[in-house]
Design a protein around this motif. Structure first.
Motif, PDB file in Angstrom:
ATOM      1  N   LYS A   5     -12.017   9.474   2.551  1.00 22.81           N
ATOM      2  CA  LYS A   5     -11.875   8.179   1.898  1.00 22.81           C
ATOM      3  C   LYS A   5     -12.651   7.651   0.319  1.00 22.81           C
ATOM      4  CE  LYS A   5     -12.555   6.574   6.785  1.00 22.81           C
ATOM      5  NZ  LYS A   5     -13.552   5.793   7.713  1.00 22.81           N
ATOM      6  N   TRP A  19      -1.826  10.638  -0.727  1.00 27.86           N
ATOM      7  CA  TRP A  19      -2.980   9.610  -0.397  1.00 27.86           C
ATOM      8  C   TRP A  19      -2.176   8.637   0.816  1.00 27.86           C
ATOM      9  CZ3 TRP A  19      -3.417   6.592  -5.875  1.00 27.86           C
ATOM     10  CH2 TRP A  19      -3.969   7.468  -6.589  1.00 27.86           C
ATOM     11  N   GLU A  60      -8.357   0.634   3.759  1.00 28.89           N
ATOM     12  CA  GLU A  60      -9.212   1.849   3.192  1.00 28.89           C
ATOM     13  C   GLU A  60      -8.071   2.706   2.533  1.00 28.89           C
ATOM     14  OE1 GLU A  60     -12.771   2.129   6.572  1.00 28.89           O
ATOM     15  OE2 GLU A  60     -11.093   3.488   6.433  1.00 28.89           O
ATOM     16  N   LEU A  61      -8.311   3.318   1.626  1.00 27.02           N
ATOM     17  CA  LEU A  61      -7.523   4.361   0.999  1.00 27.02           C
ATOM     18  C   LEU A  61      -8.117   5.620   1.265  1.00 27.02           C
ATOM     19  CD1 LEU A  61      -6.491   2.439  -2.263  1.00 27.02           C
ATOM     20  CD2 LEU A  61      -4.985   3.011  -0.377  1.00 27.02           C
ATOM     21  N   LYS A 118     -12.388   0.968  -0.572  1.00 22.34           N
ATOM     22  CA  LYS A 118     -12.025  -0.005   0.706  1.00 22.34           C
ATOM     23  C   LYS A 118     -12.279  -1.280   0.012  1.00 22.34           C
ATOM     24  CE  LYS A 118     -14.799  -1.422   4.435  1.00 22.34           C
ATOM     25  NZ  LYS A 118     -15.901  -0.999   5.552  1.00 22.34           N
ATOM     26  N   CYS A 162       0.597   4.144  -2.951  1.00 25.27           N
ATOM     27  CA  CYS A 162       0.477   5.513  -2.764  1.00 25.27           C
ATOM     28  C   CYS A 162       1.787   6.440  -2.986  1.00 25.27           C
ATOM     29  CB  CYS A 162       0.313   5.605  -1.302  1.00 25.27           C
ATOM     30  SG  CYS A 162      -1.393   5.025  -0.497  1.00 25.27           S
ATOM     31  N   LEU A 205      -5.866  -2.770  -6.064  1.00 21.39           N
ATOM     32  CA  LEU A 205      -5.124  -1.362  -6.401  1.00 21.39           C
ATOM     33  C   LEU A 205      -5.226  -1.331  -7.705  1.00 21.39           C
ATOM     34  CD1 LEU A 205      -2.112  -1.852  -3.736  1.00 21.39           C
ATOM     35  CD2 LEU A 205      -4.345  -0.584  -3.549  1.00 21.39           C
ATOM     36  N   PHE A 215      -3.352   5.375   3.744  1.00 21.54           N
ATOM     37  CA  PHE A 215      -3.885   4.121   3.849  1.00 21.54           C
ATOM     38  C   PHE A 215      -4.239   3.634   5.407  1.00 21.54           C
ATOM     39  CE2 PHE A 215       0.365   2.943   3.453  1.00 21.54           C
ATOM     40  CZ  PHE A 215       0.543   2.121   4.606  1.00 21.54           C
ATOM     41  N   GLY A 236       0.243   7.888  -6.433  1.00 21.78           N
ATOM     42  CA  GLY A 236      -0.456   9.073  -5.986  1.00 21.78           C
ATOM     43  C   GLY A 236      -0.363  10.349  -6.488  1.00 21.78           C
ATOM     44  N   LEU A 290       0.859  -0.996  -0.025  1.00 24.93           N
ATOM     45  CA  LEU A 290      -0.068   0.093  -0.008  1.00 24.93           C
ATOM     46  C   LEU A 290       0.821   1.140  -0.076  1.00 24.93           C
ATOM     47  CD1 LEU A 290      -2.694  -1.254   2.537  1.00 24.93           C
ATOM     48  CD2 LEU A 290      -3.044  -0.444   0.086  1.00 24.93           C
TER      49      LEU A 290
END
Length: 197
Positions: A144, A114, A126-127, A147, A99, A184, A116, A103, A95
């Motif tokens: 958010k 971003w 959750e992002l 998810k 990001c 993702l 998480f 991101g 993650l």
């Protein structure tokens, strides 16, 4: 509890024993929620007992018991297992890389980035976007946008997006994936413009 769980206190654990320092969300939930009377069926990972002390309930979980029925509610230990620490670290690495690489570009990350969050107990990821609050630049707010919720029994991740109402909604174009990497990819592609609008 089973014999052998007692241990010595260690300074490295803040003066606690390994059991006291351990993260035990499943046992915590059992002892908080399960009533003293339970009904368990044989040959399906269940046994029948009444007026079972809560310490025996936790003991049954350690022995591999699969389900407890309490007050008409079935509690399945396998479904309540948390994400392991090893898996949590693996997810954090994936993650963070996502990001950082996918991101917002580095030169605007003081205004938008971003983040998480992993919930090992609820088995969710959750992002969210992080940006300064418009009335106070020192205050950060989170928005958010995606998810994933792991379903242990079927070994899949359910995919959700955040509606303007603030409610998580199933992502119909791709409601489930097999891996967090697939999740993702779905988020980044955002083919229906749900995650980023």
């Amino acid at each position: 509890m089973r014999d052998g769980l007692g241990d010595r206190r260690y300074a490295a654990l803040g003066g606690k024993t390994p059991l006291q320092a351990a993260r035990t969300p499943t046992l915590d939930r059992i002892t908080r929620d399960v009533a003293h009377t339970i009904s368990l069926r044989p040959n399906r990972g269940r046994i029948f007992e009444e007026n079972l002390p809560l310490r025996r309930v936790a003991d049954q979980a350690l022995c591999g018991l699969k389900e407890i029925i309490s007050g008409g509610q079935v509690i399945t230990f396998e479904d309540q297992m948390t994400i392991s620490e090893f898996e949590e670290h693996r997810l954090e690495s994936i993650l963070k890389k996502f990001c950082d690489e996918k991101g917002p570009p580095p030169h605007i990350r003081d205004q938008l980035q971003w983040g998480f969050r992993i919930n090992p107990v609820q088995q969710t990821v959750e992002l969210f976007e992080i940006r300064p609050y418009f009335m106070d630049a020192n205050r950060k707010i989170e928005s958010k946008f995606a998810k994933a919720a792991y379903v242990k029994t079927s070994k899949i991740w359910k995919v959700y997006w955040m509606r303007g109402t603030g409610k998580w909604t199933k992502y119909d174009p791709c409601p489930k994936v097999k891996t967090i990497e697939e999740f993702l990819k779905v988020v980044k592609a955002d083919e229906c413009h749900c995650f980023f609008g």
